[in-house]
Scaffold this motif. Structure first.
Motif, short mmCIF file in Angstrom:
data_model
loop_
_atom_site.label_atom_id
_atom_site.label_comp_id
_atom_site.label_asym_id
_atom_site.label_seq_id
_atom_site.Cartn_x
_atom_site.Cartn_y
_atom_site.Cartn_z
N THR A 18 9.93 -18.83 -10.06
CA THR A 18 9.87 -18.56 -11.21
C THR A 18 9.18 -16.95 -9.84
O THR A 18 7.83 -18.12 -9.41
CB THR A 18 9.80 -18.22 -12.32
N ILE A 19 9.11 -16.06 -9.74
CA ILE A 19 8.37 -16.21 -8.83
C ILE A 19 7.85 -13.79 -9.08
O ILE A 19 8.90 -13.59 -10.03
CB ILE A 19 9.16 -15.00 -6.86
N ALA A 20 6.62 -13.64 -8.73
CA ALA A 20 6.98 -12.44 -8.58
C ALA A 20 6.60 -11.11 -6.85
O ALA A 20 6.15 -12.33 -6.45
CB ALA A 20 5.04 -12.52 -9.20
N VAL A 21 7.42 -10.51 -7.57
CA VAL A 21 6.38 -9.13 -6.06
C VAL A 21 5.94 -8.32 -6.15
O VAL A 21 6.09 -7.27 -7.23
CB VAL A 21 8.13 -8.55 -5.50
N GLU A 22 4.60 -8.11 -5.60
CA GLU A 22 4.01 -7.22 -5.33
C GLU A 22 3.62 -6.28 -4.30
O GLU A 22 4.14 -6.43 -3.61
CB GLU A 22 2.03 -7.73 -6.07
N LEU A 23 3.65 -4.94 -5.08
CA LEU A 23 3.57 -3.63 -3.76
C LEU A 23 2.38 -2.48 -4.45
O LEU A 23 1.80 -2.84 -5.18
CB LEU A 23 4.57 -3.12 -2.92
N ASP A 66 1.25 -20.86 -1.66
CA ASP A 66 1.58 -19.79 -2.77
C ASP A 66 1.96 -18.58 -2.89
O ASP A 66 2.11 -18.04 -4.22
CB ASP A 66 0.33 -20.18 -4.07
N GLU A 67 1.92 -17.82 -1.57
CA GLU A 67 2.55 -16.50 -1.59
C GLU A 67 3.16 -16.84 -0.07
O GLU A 67 2.72 -17.22 0.52
CB GLU A 67 1.72 -16.08 -1.96
N ILE A 68 4.23 -15.33 0.38
CA ILE A 68 4.97 -15.03 1.19
C ILE A 68 4.55 -13.07 1.47
O ILE A 68 4.16 -12.60 0.53
CB ILE A 68 6.04 -15.80 1.95
N ARG A 69 3.35 -12.83 2.86
CA ARG A 69 3.25 -11.58 2.85
C ARG A 69 4.17 -11.04 3.64
O ARG A 69 4.20 -11.52 5.17
CB ARG A 69 1.93 -11.57 3.20
N LEU A 70 4.60 -9.91 3.54
CA LEU A 70 5.19 -9.15 4.41
C LEU A 70 4.94 -8.17 4.77
O LEU A 70 4.71 -7.44 3.91
CB LEU A 70 6.78 -9.03 3.87
N SER A 71 4.39 -7.89 6.05
CA SER A 71 3.58 -6.55 6.45
C SER A 71 4.19 -5.73 6.88
O SER A 71 5.15 -5.71 7.36
CB SER A 71 2.62 -7.03 7.65
N TYR A 72 4.06 -4.33 6.45
CA TYR A 72 4.55 -3.24 6.79
C TYR A 72 4.26 -2.10 7.72
O TYR A 72 3.70 -0.91 7.99
CB TYR A 72 4.98 -2.51 6.32
N TYR A 73 2.91 -2.36 7.99
CA TYR A 73 2.03 -1.96 8.47
C TYR A 73 2.59 -1.48 9.82
O TYR A 73 2.75 -2.41 10.99
CB TYR A 73 0.19 -2.60 9.02
N ASN A 74 1.46 -0.18 10.51
CA ASN A 74 2.25 0.33 11.65
C ASN A 74 1.82 -0.37 13.19
O ASN A 74 2.17 0.02 14.38
CB ASN A 74 2.08 1.47 11.41
N LYS A 75 0.05 -1.43 12.92
CA LYS A 75 -0.52 -1.44 14.21
C LYS A 75 0.89 -2.53 14.68
O LYS A 75 0.36 -3.09 15.59
CB LYS A 75 -1.63 -2.09 13.56
N PHE A 76 1.66 -3.67 13.99
CA PHE A 76 1.92 -4.16 14.21
C PHE A 76 3.29 -3.04 15.85
O PHE A 76 4.44 -4.01 16.45
CB PHE A 76 3.49 -5.17 13.62
N ASN A 97 6.84 7.06 2.02
CA ASN A 97 7.91 5.79 1.88
C ASN A 97 6.78 4.74 1.39
O ASN A 97 5.57 4.37 1.47
CB ASN A 97 8.37 5.03 2.93
N LYS A 98 7.54 4.15 0.47
CA LYS A 98 6.84 2.82 -0.61
C LYS A 98 5.91 1.61 0.42
O LYS A 98 4.92 1.37 -0.39
CB LYS A 98 7.21 2.90 -2.15
N PHE A 99 6.53 1.68 1.15
CA PHE A 99 6.11 0.73 1.98
C PHE A 99 5.57 0.81 3.26
O PHE A 99 4.78 -0.68 3.78
CB PHE A 99 7.53 -0.11 2.78
N TYR A 100 5.74 2.16 3.33
CA TYR A 100 4.66 2.55 4.84
C TYR A 100 3.01 1.59 4.23
O TYR A 100 2.29 2.74 3.79
CB TYR A 100 4.26 3.62 4.57
N ASN A 101 2.51 1.31 5.58
CA ASN A 101 1.20 0.60 6.05
C ASN A 101 0.85 0.16 4.52
O ASN A 101 -0.01 0.34 3.73
CB ASN A 101 -0.01 1.88 6.12
N SER A 102 1.94 -0.96 3.83
CA SER A 102 1.56 -2.04 2.92
C SER A 102 1.85 -3.29 3.31
O SER A 102 2.33 -3.52 4.36
CB SER A 102 2.23 -1.58 1.52
N THR A 103 1.94 -4.04 2.04
CA THR A 103 1.60 -5.20 2.08
C THR A 103 2.72 -5.97 1.40
O THR A 103 2.42 -5.17 0.03
CB THR A 103 1.04 -6.34 3.33
N LEU A 104 4.34 -6.05 1.41
CA LEU A 104 4.54 -7.01 0.03
C LEU A 104 4.27 -7.81 -0.23
O LEU A 104 4.38 -9.08 0.82
CB LEU A 104 6.26 -6.87 0.21
N VAL A 105 4.33 -8.73 -1.30
CA VAL A 105 3.60 -10.41 -1.02
C VAL A 105 4.30 -10.64 -2.74
O VAL A 105 4.97 -9.90 -3.94
CB VAL A 105 2.24 -10.67 -1.95
#
Length: 108
Positions: A18-23, A66-76, A97-105
């Protein structure tokens, strides 16, 4: 190990959990992960309640127990080089775009 292999290893470890995906601090998907797929630079999570959540391939990934962080920050992409940052921002078409400069956890 390539980044795709690292991501797939992480996702395989959370199957049937069971997981929860947060943005941006909001829960966008929740449930038991029964399947995931990677197609056309997008991942898709499929949950036990037949809900689906699709998200693009991340620029960077970090994880702990306890979590995986997927980064969509443009600095990379531009690595804080002002000229490259300026060029990148000027050629981007969709800054809403909802993922622009954010982190999906993904919380386990």
């Amino acid at each position: 190990m390539r980044q795709l292999e690292i991501i797939e290893t992480k996702f395989k470890s959370i199957l049937l959990k069971t997981i929860a995906v947060e943005l941006r601090g909001k829960t966008v998907a929740k449930g038991k992960l029964v399947f995931y797929e990677f197609k056309d630079f997008n991942f898709k999570f499929i949950f036990d309640n037949n809900k689906k959540f699709e998200f693009p391939y991340p620029f960077d990934i970090e994880s702990d127990s306890d979590e995986i962080r997927l980064s969509y920050y443009n600095k990379f992409i531009h690595h804080d080089d002002p000229l490259q940052k300026f060029k990148m921002i000027n050629c981007m078409k969709n800054l809403k775009n909802k993922f622009y400069n954010s982190t999906l956890v993904v919380k386990i």
